[in-house]
Design a protein around this motif. Structure first.
Motif, short mmCIF file in Angstrom:
data_model
loop_
_atom_site.label_atom_id
_atom_site.label_comp_id
_atom_site.label_asym_id
_atom_site.label_seq_id
_atom_site.Cartn_x
_atom_site.Cartn_y
_atom_site.Cartn_z
N LEU A 164 31.12 -30.83 8.08
CA LEU A 164 31.50 -32.10 8.69
C LEU A 164 32.85 -32.00 9.42
CD1 LEU A 164 30.42 -34.95 9.07
CD2 LEU A 164 31.74 -35.65 7.06
N GLY A 165 33.80 -31.25 8.88
CA GLY A 165 35.09 -31.09 9.58
C GLY A 165 34.92 -30.43 10.93
N ASP A 166 34.00 -29.47 11.03
CA ASP A 166 33.72 -28.83 12.32
C ASP A 166 33.21 -29.86 13.32
OD1 ASP A 166 34.25 -26.65 10.72
OD2 ASP A 166 32.35 -25.64 11.09
N LEU A 167 32.31 -30.74 12.86
CA LEU A 167 31.74 -31.75 13.75
C LEU A 167 32.78 -32.78 14.16
CD1 LEU A 167 28.30 -32.33 11.99
CD2 LEU A 167 28.79 -30.85 13.93
N ARG A 168 33.67 -33.14 13.24
CA ARG A 168 34.74 -34.06 13.61
C ARG A 168 35.60 -33.48 14.73
NH1 ARG A 168 35.38 -35.67 7.38
NH2 ARG A 168 34.52 -37.78 7.52
N LEU A 169 35.91 -32.20 14.62
CA LEU A 169 36.73 -31.58 15.64
C LEU A 169 35.95 -31.39 16.94
CD1 LEU A 169 39.52 -30.56 16.23
CD2 LEU A 169 38.95 -28.38 15.16
N GLU A 170 34.67 -31.08 16.86
CA GLU A 170 33.85 -30.98 18.07
C GLU A 170 33.87 -32.28 18.86
OE1 GLU A 170 30.37 -27.71 16.89
OE2 GLU A 170 29.82 -29.75 17.46
N CYS A 171 33.77 -33.41 18.16
CA CYS A 171 33.80 -34.70 18.83
C CYS A 171 35.13 -34.91 19.54
CB CYS A 171 33.55 -35.82 17.83
SG CYS A 171 33.60 -37.49 18.56
N ARG A 172 36.23 -34.66 18.86
CA ARG A 172 37.55 -34.90 19.45
C ARG A 172 37.79 -34.00 20.65
NH1 ARG A 172 41.19 -36.11 13.96
NH2 ARG A 172 39.52 -37.25 12.91
N VAL A 173 37.40 -32.74 20.52
CA VAL A 173 37.55 -31.82 21.65
C VAL A 173 36.64 -32.24 22.81
CG1 VAL A 173 37.15 -29.45 22.43
CG2 VAL A 173 38.30 -29.87 20.25
N GLY A 174 35.39 -32.59 22.49
CA GLY A 174 34.43 -32.94 23.53
C GLY A 174 34.83 -34.16 24.33
N ILE A 175 35.38 -35.17 23.67
CA ILE A 175 35.81 -36.38 24.38
C ILE A 175 37.00 -36.08 25.27
CG2 ILE A 175 36.77 -38.68 24.10
CD1 ILE A 175 33.79 -38.53 23.54
N VAL A 176 38.01 -35.40 24.74
CA VAL A 176 39.20 -35.09 25.53
C VAL A 176 38.86 -34.18 26.70
CG1 VAL A 176 41.44 -33.93 25.47
CG2 VAL A 176 40.79 -35.45 23.61
N ALA A 177 37.92 -33.25 26.49
CA ALA A 177 37.54 -32.30 27.54
C ALA A 177 36.63 -32.92 28.59
CB ALA A 177 36.85 -31.08 26.91
N GLY A 178 36.18 -34.15 28.39
CA GLY A 178 35.34 -34.81 29.37
C GLY A 178 33.94 -34.25 29.45
N GLY A 198 40.05 -41.00 19.47
CA GLY A 198 40.22 -41.79 18.26
C GLY A 198 39.21 -42.91 18.17
N GLN A 199 38.97 -43.59 19.29
CA GLN A 199 38.01 -44.70 19.29
C GLN A 199 36.59 -44.21 19.12
OE1 GLN A 199 38.44 -47.37 22.60
NE2 GLN A 199 36.45 -48.33 22.28
N VAL A 200 36.24 -43.13 19.81
CA VAL A 200 34.86 -42.65 19.77
C VAL A 200 34.54 -41.97 18.43
CG1 VAL A 200 33.20 -41.06 20.82
CG2 VAL A 200 34.77 -42.37 22.26
N CYS A 201 35.45 -41.13 17.96
CA CYS A 201 35.13 -40.25 16.84
C CYS A 201 35.44 -40.84 15.47
CB CYS A 201 35.87 -38.92 17.00
SG CYS A 201 35.51 -38.08 18.56
N THR A 202 36.09 -41.98 15.43
CA THR A 202 36.39 -42.60 14.14
C THR A 202 35.71 -43.95 13.97
OG1 THR A 202 38.41 -43.65 15.00
CG2 THR A 202 38.63 -41.44 14.05
#
Length: 241
Positions: free
Chosen positions: A118-132, A152-156
């Motif tokens: 799950l921690g990997d997926l949390r980080l994938e989301c944050r990276v994916g949103i910031v990276a566009g 923060g809004q999307v991944c939490t």
């Protein structure tokens, strides 16, 4: 570096190099979520007609063209290039726009096949949103227009709607940590089961719909070490083939 010729394609698939490098920086800042993992990006088919054979990728700007090596799963490492940053370059594939989609790929070592941490997926989301990387423009994803850069809004948020993709069509997903285990409800599979035929063409899940799922990345009750276990459609009853 060897020369790779990327054939000209009108209206090609491309992403901002600067945004993708901002995703790399986000990964470095928050890698405590996946301390043993490394970051790759991955190309995935978006259309049933997309041919993944011969896909080539490069960093391209007015004064720069740098080929990127793709692994067999069409994943790649994005190197830092100061000239590309100054040039406001793009990461360009030799495929037409909307034929491919993109995701961050963060995998901690040592996990059993058919599982994700799950921690990997949390980080994938944050990276994916910031990276566009997300390119959903269906009305059902309309909120993304105001939140695309707000990880923060999307991944939490439980309404975040950040889609992940398994390697094969899914039958069920179970989240497990210690003695606690929960099967994800249907609304967290197959893009929530809410997309009409008209909406589907706007979602980057359209050819991967049966592999798509939402993960409880927003729920602090599940720690980063929790694991998602996948049951696939092509497995016989009672276990993996």
């Amino acid at each position: 570096m060897p020369t790779v010729i990327v054939p000209y394609v009108r209206d090609p698939v491309d992403k901002s190099y600067r945004k993708m490098m901002a995703g790399v920086a986000r990964f470095e800042r928050e890698r405590a979520l996946a301390p043993a993992a490394s970051l790759r990006f991955r190309l995935l088919p978006r259309l049933p007609t997309t041919d993944m054979r011969g896909v080539a990728l490069r960093i391209a700007g007015e004064r720069i063209s740098v080929p990127l090596a793709l692994d067999a799963d069409h994943s790649f490492v994005l190197p830092r290039n100061e000239e590309a940053l100054r040039d406001d370059a793009a990461v360009v594939a030799n495929r037409r726009a909307d034929s491919l989609t993109w995701r961050a790929a963060i995998h901690s070592p040592g996990l059993a096949p058919g599982t994700r941490r799950l921690g990997d997926l949390r980080l994938e989301c944050r990276v994916g949103i910031v990276a566009g990387l997300i390119s959903n423009n269906s009305p059902i994803f309309g909120w993304l227009s105001d939140a695309l850069s707000d990880a923060g809004q999307v991944c939490t948020s439980a309404d975040g709607n950040y889609l992940f993709f398994a390697e094969r069509p899914l039958f069920a997903v179970t989240v497990r940590h210690g003695a606690r285990a929960e099967v994800l409800p249907f609304k967290m599979l197959y893009a929530g089961g809410r997309l009409s035929a008209g909406d589907l063409r706007f979602c980057d899940c359209q050819v991967l719909l049966d592999r798509s799922y939402y993960a409880p990345i927003f729920d602090p009750a599940w720690p980063d070490e929790a694991v998602l276990e996948f049951a696939y459609m092509d497995e016989p009853a009672g276990g993996a083939p």
